[in-house]
Design a protein around this motif. Structure first.
Motif, short mmCIF file in Angstrom:
data_model
loop_
_atom_site.label_atom_id
_atom_site.label_comp_id
_atom_site.label_asym_id
_atom_site.label_seq_id
_atom_site.Cartn_x
_atom_site.Cartn_y
_atom_site.Cartn_z
N ILE A 111 2.61 20.64 37.40
CA ILE A 111 1.98 20.07 38.60
C ILE A 111 2.61 20.65 39.86
O ILE A 111 1.93 20.95 40.84
CB ILE A 111 2.09 18.53 38.57
CG1 ILE A 111 1.26 17.97 37.41
CG2 ILE A 111 1.65 17.92 39.90
CD1 ILE A 111 1.52 16.52 37.11
N GLU A 112 3.93 20.83 39.84
CA GLU A 112 4.64 21.34 41.01
C GLU A 112 4.49 22.85 41.16
O GLU A 112 4.50 23.38 42.28
CB GLU A 112 6.13 20.99 40.93
CG GLU A 112 6.43 19.50 40.87
CD GLU A 112 6.21 18.89 39.48
OE1 GLU A 112 6.10 17.65 39.40
OE2 GLU A 112 6.13 19.66 38.50
N LYS A 188 -4.25 15.37 46.96
CA LYS A 188 -2.87 15.78 46.75
C LYS A 188 -1.96 15.10 47.78
O LYS A 188 -0.86 14.65 47.46
CB LYS A 188 -2.76 17.30 46.88
CG LYS A 188 -1.51 17.91 46.27
CD LYS A 188 -1.66 18.08 44.77
CE LYS A 188 -0.55 18.92 44.21
NZ LYS A 188 -0.67 19.13 42.76
N ASN A 193 -2.31 13.31 41.13
CA ASN A 193 -2.05 14.50 40.32
C ASN A 193 -2.96 14.59 39.09
O ASN A 193 -2.80 15.47 38.25
CB ASN A 193 -0.58 14.57 39.87
CG ASN A 193 -0.18 13.39 39.00
OD1 ASN A 193 -1.02 12.65 38.49
ND2 ASN A 193 1.11 13.20 38.82
N PHE A 215 -3.44 19.98 39.19
CA PHE A 215 -4.02 18.69 38.83
C PHE A 215 -4.25 18.64 37.31
O PHE A 215 -4.72 19.61 36.72
CB PHE A 215 -5.37 18.45 39.52
CG PHE A 215 -5.27 18.13 40.98
CD1 PHE A 215 -5.24 16.81 41.41
CD2 PHE A 215 -5.21 19.13 41.92
CE1 PHE A 215 -5.15 16.51 42.76
CE2 PHE A 215 -5.12 18.85 43.28
CZ PHE A 215 -5.09 17.53 43.69
#
Length: 289
Positions: A111-112, A188, A193, A215
């Motif tokens: 996700i990051e 976001k 997420n 996502f």
């Protein structure tokens, strides 16, 4: 298009052709539509094993020898690994080939850091490139654990999800990539997420954006099954179309790193009443598809 029979949904469904349609021209031997299936059965920060299963269709009226070359590249086009196989395709046939590639020190999709890779599948006959087919995928692992919940690449993650309908509010249902991107940027910023595609299979543009923006997606197939919710809804087309639609949805999402699972529908089964033997059998048949 006659869309006068209303209501045909619990929300505004759109009218006409509101998603992109492509006409693809190929040579007589080519990678089948949705013809690649990429899996990563072994994933660690040190090494990943990538298996590419490719379907090549031969429409030539004779046996045809060809080379299938699989190139694994980073998103910016740097080649990481490659493999090729020579094979003879019988006339009017569909051949399936498997390549296994190893990626050292892979950049894991998260996700990051939603890093993606590309597979370029090339079909070569008599020294000429007949087809080039691109597949985007991510290298990651995930599990649902009864004690720890959802783990992505071994790290516990809390899914902060929303249900997102396919329309774009006052812009309507016609696909608009920038409007989709704007929605995702706003979500976001809210801390979202995860997305559940309520209540239809998503546009490929949405999945591509989720791949690159970080996502998690649960892809939903239907809003109802045979039991109607409005007078002219999908229940009227259920018998003829549900198997084809669920198969197309799975083929369209199976290599995307963001897709965790498919959902069969929003309170679709007898409006929330317990499952019948026939409905359980139907779910099993979908798994076999």
């Amino acid at each position: 298009m006659d869309n006068s029979k209303q209501p045909n949904s619990r929300w505004y469904s759109g009218s006409g052709i509101y998603r992109n349609v492509w006409l693809v021209l190929t040579e007589k031997i080519y990678v089948e539509h949705w013809g690649t299936y990429v899996t990563t059965p072994e994933v660690s920060k040190h090494q990943a094993r990538v298996i590419i299963q490719t379907k090549v269709r031969n429409t030539i009226t004779k046996n045809q020898s060809f080379i299938l070359k699989s190139l694994l590249m980073t998103s910016d086009g740097k080649e990481v690994s490659a493999m090729e196989t020579k094979q003879v395709a019988p006339t009017a046939s569909l051949s399936e080939l498997s390549h296994t590639l190893v990626v050292k020190n892979p950049i894991l999709w998260s996700i990051e850091n939603p890093s993606v890779y590309r597979i370029l599948s090339k079909v070569i006959c008599n020294g000429k490139e007949y087809d080039s087919y691109e597949t985007t995928f991510g290298i990651r692992s995930f599990v649902f654990d009864t004690a720890k919940g959802f783990l992505l690449n071994g790290k516990q993650v809390k899914i902060n999800g929303v249900c997102n309908h396919h329309d774009l509010g006052c812009l309507g249902s016609a696909i608009n990539r920038r409007a989709l991107e704007r929605q995702l940027v706003l979500m976001k910023g809210m801390g979202v997420n995860g997305i559940r595609t309520s209540h239809n299979p998503p546009a490929p543009e949405l999945l591509e954006l989720c791949d690159r923006m970080g996502f998690i997606v649960i892809d939903e197939a239907f809003d109802m099954w045979k039991k109607k919710k409005t007078d002219f809804d999908y229940s009227l087309n259920w018998d003829e179309w549900h198997a084809r639609d669920i198969q197309d949805m799975v083929c369209g999402i199976e290599t995307t790193p963001v897709s965790l699972s498919g959902a069969s529908g929003m309170k679709s089964v007898n409006n929330g009443i317990k499952w019948t033997a026939a409905e359980l059998s139907l779910h099993k048949s979908w798994q076999e598809l």
